[in-house]
Design a protein around this motif. Structure first.
Motif, short mmCIF file in Angstrom:
data_model
loop_
_atom_site.label_atom_id
_atom_site.label_comp_id
_atom_site.label_asym_id
_atom_site.label_seq_id
_atom_site.Cartn_x
_atom_site.Cartn_y
_atom_site.Cartn_z
N THR A 230 -10.23 -5.52 -10.05
CA THR A 230 -11.37 -5.12 -9.27
C THR A 230 -12.50 -4.82 -9.57
N ARG B 248 0.96 -1.31 0.05
CA ARG B 248 -0.01 0.00 0.07
C ARG B 248 0.80 1.35 0.00
N SER C 47 -4.93 -1.59 -3.34
CA SER C 47 -5.40 -0.30 -3.82
C SER C 47 -6.42 0.50 -3.14
N ALA C 48 -6.80 0.04 -1.87
CA ALA C 48 -8.06 0.41 -1.04
C ALA C 48 -7.95 2.09 -1.02
N GLU D 96 -13.57 -1.84 -9.67
CA GLU D 96 -13.37 -0.32 -10.05
C GLU D 96 -12.25 -0.36 -11.45
N THR D 97 -11.73 -1.47 -11.61
CA THR D 97 -10.79 -1.68 -12.98
C THR D 97 -11.88 -1.56 -14.16
N LYS E 265 -7.59 3.44 -9.07
CA LYS E 265 -8.06 2.17 -9.27
C LYS E 265 -8.70 1.58 -10.53
N GLU F 34 1.25 6.27 -7.26
CA GLU F 34 0.18 7.12 -7.74
C GLU F 34 0.64 8.49 -7.85
N ALA G 72 -8.19 -5.67 -4.37
CA ALA G 72 -8.86 -4.57 -3.98
C ALA G 72 -8.18 -3.86 -2.66
N PHE H 270 -5.87 0.06 -12.38
CA PHE H 270 -5.07 -1.00 -11.34
C PHE H 270 -5.75 -2.45 -11.60
#
Length: 803
Positions: free
Chosen positions: A176, A116, A145-146, A178-179, A153, A123, A142, A156
Motif C-alpha cells: 500500500t 478487518r 488495513s484501513a 503506507e508500506t 500499515k 495488531e 489498503a 503490512f
C-alpha cells in the motif's frame, strides 16, 4: 533496519492457508497454523463422550486440514518429515503464538469485514517490527488495513500466492502507500530466495494482475464459445498448448478452480471495475445461465467430481464424461473434427504455430482470433492502470497461469504492427500508446541492448533495461551473445564466465542420444585440456533428462551394437566422474534413468527443489546400465561396510527397493533420502538461480584444490549370501501378488548386480566390476520379448506396461 524470518504464523487452514504453511515448512521454517475452534461436537465426538473444551476437539478443524495436506496429491510437503515443522492450534487458545512470529499471514475467508476484525486482533498481539500480510486474491489491501495504526500499515502488504502454493511460481506482492520500502524489498528477496517464487510487485487494484486477466479473458472466451456453440472438447483443444496455454485449456481450468469460486470472483470483480470497458463480459447472459444451472445441480468441478467433465466415482471403472453445452447432460467424449489443429501442432515455435492457427478459416481460427486478439488488446489497455511495466504482465501470466508467453511477448512473436492491423480490422480497440510506439519506429515491446533485455515503457516512451540479477545465469542469453564453445544437434557447451563452462542438453525432453554422448566426451576433453576451472551440466528445460532414447535402443540392431553403445555411455560417465576438474550437475524436473545416472556421475550436485529423480529402467524391462546400480552401492552400502561387523543387507534392500520399484522422488529432499543426493549437495528453491549456484560451487571446489576421486577397490560387493537373501525377499513379494513374474525376472537381475553377483564372500572391488555386471544384465534383457513389449508400449503410450 534488517529483517529475518525464523517463525511464521498462518491464520486460516483452508486450501490456500494450509498450502502456504506447508511450503513455508518446505523452506525449513517452523510454522504455527491456526484456525477457528468448533462451536459444536460432531456425532462421533458426542458418541465418544468428548466435550467442547477437549484439545482434540478444539483443534479438530485445523488438525483435519493438516492431515489432508499430508495426504495430498501432488504432495504439499517435500518429505513427510517437513510436516513436523507445522504446529496446529486454534484462534481462541493459541492466539498468543502471533507474538512469536516474524511473519504473520492472513488467509481466511474472502470477506472484508472478517479480515478487518482479524487484523485488529493481530495488531494487538504482534511483536514490534513483525511483518503482516494478507493472501487475499482480490480485495483491496489498503481497505483490509484501513482501521489499523500507522505502524501496522507500514509493516503490512499483500502476498497473493497461487494454488497450489508449492508448485505455482507466481507470488504477487501488493504494497500500500503506507508500506515501508524496505519491507517490500525484504519480502521480495525472501520470497525469491527462500520460497523459490517469481515475485511481481503489483498495484493495489482489483484482483491485482494475474487474476484480473484470468477473470476477464476467461469470461471473454467462455462467452464466445457459448454464443458460437463450440463443444467443451473443441474449446479445450483450441485454447490449450495449441496457442501456448496449459493442457487444462478453458473448461478443465474451470473445473480445477471451481465454478463457485470463479463465479464469485467474477461477481466481486464486476462491482470493483466500473471504469473497465470490458467488464460487461463478466455478466454475459449465456455464461450466467450456464453457471446458475451447474451450481444448482452441484456441478462445481473437481471438488464435487463433476463440472464440465464428470469423473467416475472413486475406485469405480469407467471413462471421464463431458458436458454437452446444448443439453447440459453428460455424454461420451468426442474428439474435435478440426483438421487444422493436428497440422498446427506439427509446428514447434509458438509464434509460427499461432500465426498458422490465426490464418485458418475454420472454428479453430475463429476462436483463436477472438481470444488472442482480445487478450492482447486488454493487456495493453490495462497499462498503466494495474502496472506501469509490461514485463510484470508477462511474468504474471507465465508464472501464474502457465502461459508459454505473456501477452506482450506473444505480440512480439506474432509481429506487433501486423497484429495491430488485424485486431483493428476485427473491430478490437488497441490502446493508443501501442500506436504511438509503432509511429515512433519501435516495432517490438522487447529488444536486446548490449546483451540485456529491455522492455518498452509507455510513460517514458523509451526502452528500459530489466534489472540485472547477478544470481541468475541465463543460457539462452549467453548463447545469443556468442558464448557457445562447442555445439551439435543434441547439446551445447556454453562459456558461463569465470572459467566455467556449462554443458546444456537440448534434445526433445533432453533424452540422451548419440549427439549428447558425443558432446559429453568432447566437453570433458575441452575442460581437461584447456584453461577451464570446471564445468556445470545443466539446462533451462522443464526436465533435466528423461533418460535414454528408447527408440534408439529398439533400433540399435544386434547385441554387439547394444553392448558397444552401453559401454560408450559408461565410459563417458566415468570420464565425468574422474574428470580432473570439478563437474557439478544441476538437475531439475524429471531426472530419470540415464538422466539420473548423469547426475550421479558428477563431483557434486546442485538440485532444484522440484527435482524428480529415479532409476526407472525396470519399468521398461531393463536395469540401469550406465552406473546407476554401482552408484547406489557406492553411496548407500559401501560407507556402512567400513564399520567393523556391519551388515550390508538392510542397505542393499533399500537400494533394491529403489531400483526394482522404479521409485521416483517427489522432490530433491526426498531424492536425498533415496541416496541420489549427498548430504552436502545444495538444494535451490528458486530454479532461476540454479545454474548460477552450480557455477559458484564449481569455483569453490576449484579454489579448494579439487582432486578427482581415487581409483581402486572402493565399492563393496556383498556376494552370494546377500544375493540369496534378496532373492528370497523378491520371491515372497511375487508370491504375494506385488509383482508379476517378469517383474521378478528383472528384479533378480538387479539384485545380482547390487550384490556383485555370485562371489563366495563379501569383498571390495573397483567400479568397473559393477559396470561390467550392469552392462551384461542390460544387454541380456534387450533380447527378452517381454522387455521389447514394454519398450514398445512405453513409446506408444508414455505409460509402463506390467506384463
Amino acid at each position: 533496519m534488517s529483517y529475518t524470518i525464523n517463525r511464521v504464523v498462518v491464520v486460516g487452514s483452508g486450501t490456500m492457508g494450509g498450502g502456504i504453511a506447508a511450503h513455508v515448512a518446505n523452506a525449513g521454517i517452523p510454522v504455527y497454523l491456526l484456525d477457528i475452534a468448533p462451536e459444536e461436537l460432531t456425532p462421533e465426538e458426542e458418541k465418544r463422550g468428548f466435550t467442547l473444551d477437549r484439545p482434540q476437539v478444539r483443534n479438530r478443524i485445523v488438525a483435519a486440514s493438516l492431515e489432508r495436506l499430508k495426504k495430498s496429491k501432488p504432495p504439499a510437503f517435500f518429505t513427510p518429515e517437513a510436516a513436523q515443522l507445522v504446529t496446529v492450534g486454534n484462534l481462541e487458545d493459541n492466539f498468543e503464538w502471533i507474538g512469536e512470529a516474524d511473519w504473520i499471514i492472513e488467509a481466511i475467508v474472502e470477506q472484508l469485514q472478517p479480515k478487518r476484525e482479524l487484523i485488529a486482533r493481530i495488531e494487538r498481539a504482534r511483536k514490534s517490527n513483525s511483518i503482516v500480510s494478507s493472501n487475499t486474491s482480490g480485495l483491496p489491501i489498503a481497505s483490509i488495513s484501513a482501521e489499523a495504526s500507522a505502524d501496522f500499515k507500514a509493516h503490512f502488504l499483500g502476498t497473493h500466492f497461487f494454488n497450489p502454493p508449492r508448485y505455482m511460481k507466481l507470488l504477487e506482492v501488493i504494497p500500500t502507500r503506507e508500506t515501508k520500502p524496505e519491507i517490500i524489498e525484504f519480502m521480495t528477496g525472501f520470497a525469491e530466495r527462500r520460497l523459490g517464487k517469481g515475485v511481481v510487485v503489483c498495484k493495489d487494484t482489483p484482483n491485482f494482475i494475474a487474476n484480473r486477466f484470468g477473470s476477464v479473458n476467461g469470461a471473454t472466451a467462455l462467452a464466445f464459445v457459448l454464443e458460437n456453440r463450440y463443444t467443451v472438447e473443441e474449446a479445450d483443444a483450441i485454447l490449450g498448448p495449441l496457442i501456448g496455454r496449459p493442457k487444462t485449456g478453458l473448461f478443465r481450468l474451470q473445473d480445477l478452480v471451481g465454478l463457485d469460486v470463479s463465479g464469485s470472483v467474477g461477481d466481486n470483480l464486476y462491482e470493483l471495475i466500473a471504469q473497465d470497458e470490458s467488464r460487461e463480459v463478466l455478466r454475459d447472459q449465456n455464461l450466467g445461465t450456464l453457471r446458475a444451472t451447474q451450481l444448482e445441480r452441484g456441478r462445481l468441478g473437481d471438488k464435487t467430481g463433476q463440472g464440465f467433465y464428470r469423473k467416475p466415482p472413486k475406485g469405480a471403472a469407467g471413462d471421464i464424461l463431458t458436458l454437452d453445452l446444448e443439453t447440459l447432460e453428460y455424454r461420451e467424449r468426442r474428439e474435435p473434427d478440426i483438421p487444422s489443429i493436428k497440422e498446427a501442432l506439427k509446428i514447434k515455435p509458438l509464434g509460427k504455430r499461432l500465426e498458422f492457427v490465426l490464418a485458418q478459416d475454420d472454428r479453430a481460427g475463429a476462436l483463436a482470433r477472438h481470444v488472442v486478439y482480445h487478450t492482447l488488446a486488454y493487456a495493453a489497455r490495462r497499462v498503466p492502470e494495474i502496472t506501469d511495466q509490461i514485463i510484470n504482465v508477462d511474468k504474471a501470466m507465465r508464472w501464474g497461469y502457465s502461459h508459454e508467453l505473456g501477452p506482450f511477448e506473444l505480440w512480439d512473436a506474432l509481429g506487433v504492427r501486423k497484429t495491430v492491423e488485424a485486431m483493428e480490422a476485427s473491430g478490437i480497440a488497441v490502446a493508443p500508446w501501442v500506436r504511438e510506439m509503432l509511429d515512433a519506429g519501435n516495432e517490438t515491446f522487447y529488444r536486446s541492448d548490449n546483451d540485456l533485455l529491455s522492455y518498452y515503457d509507455p510513460a517514458r516512451r523509451a526502452y528500459i533495461a530489466e534489472a540485472l540479477d547477478e544470481r541468475k545465469v541465463e543460457l539462452r542469453s549467453l548463447k545469443t551473445a556468442g558464448r557457445v564453445v562447442l555445439e551439435n544437434n543434441g547439446a551445447s557447451l556454453v562459456d558461463i564466465g569465470d572459467g566455467v563452462a556449462c554443458l546444456e542438453f537440448h534434445t526433445k525432453m533432453n533424452t540422451l542420444d548419440e549427439d549428447i554422448l558425443e558432446m559429453l566426451r568432447a566437453a570433458i576433453e575441452e575442460v581437461e585440456t584447456k584453461d577451464w576451472r570446471g564445468m556445470v551440466i545443466g539446462n533451462d528445460g522443464v526436465d533435466f533428462s528423461v533418460g535414454a532414447n528408447l527408440a534408439a535402443v529398439m533400433g540399435a540392431g544386434d547385441f554387439d551394437a547394444i553392448e558397444r553403445a552401453v559401454r560408450e555411455m559408461q565410459d563417458a560417465l566415468m570420464a565425468v566422474r574422474f574428470c580432473s576438474r570439478p563437474v557439478v550437475v544441476a538437475p531439475a524436473g524429471r531426472t530419470l534413468g540415464g538422466g539420473c545416472e548423469v547426475t550421479l556421475a558428477g563431483a557434486r550436485t546442485v538440485a532444484a527443489a522440484e527435482t524428480y529423480m529415479g532409476l526407472v529402467e525396470v519399468g521398461v524391462g531393463l536395469v540401469p546400465g550406465a552406473g546407476g546400480c554401482k552408484e547406489l552401492v557406492r553411496r548407500i552400502v559401501s560407507p556402512v561396510m567400513r564399520v567393523t561387523n556391519a551388515d550390508p543387507l538392510p542397505f542393499l534392500q533399500q537400494a533394491l527397493q529403489t531400483v526394482a520399484t522404479a521409485k521416483v522422488s517427489s522432490s530433491a529432499a526426498e531424492a536425498r533420502l533415496s541416496g541420489f543426493l549427498n548430504q552436502g549437495d545444495p538444494v535451490v528453491m528458486n530454479r532461476d538461480y540454479q545454474i548460477g549456484e552450480a557455477k559458484r560451487l564449481v569455483l569453490e571446489l576449484a579454489e579448494g584444490g579439487y582432486c578427482a576421486p581415487a581409483r581402486g577397490k572402493t565399492i563393496y560387493a556383498a556376494g552370494r549370501d546377500a544375493l540369496a537373501a534378496l532373492r528370497a525377499g523378491l520371491f515372497i513379494m511375487q508370491q504375494g501378488g506385488y509383482m508379476s513374474e517378469y517383474d521378478l525376472h528383472v528384479s533378480l537381475k538387479v539384485a545380482h548386480v547390487l550384490t556383485g553377483g555370485e562371489l563366495s564372500a563379501g569383498q571390495w572391488v573397483d567400479e568397473q566390476y559393477f559396470l561390467d555386471l550392469e552392462r551384461e544384465a542390460f544387454v541380456s534383457l534387450c533380447g527378452e520379448p517381454k522387455t521389447l513389449e514394454r519398450i514398445t508400449h512405453m513409446l506408444a503410450t508414455g505409460k509402463p506396461l506390467r506384463n
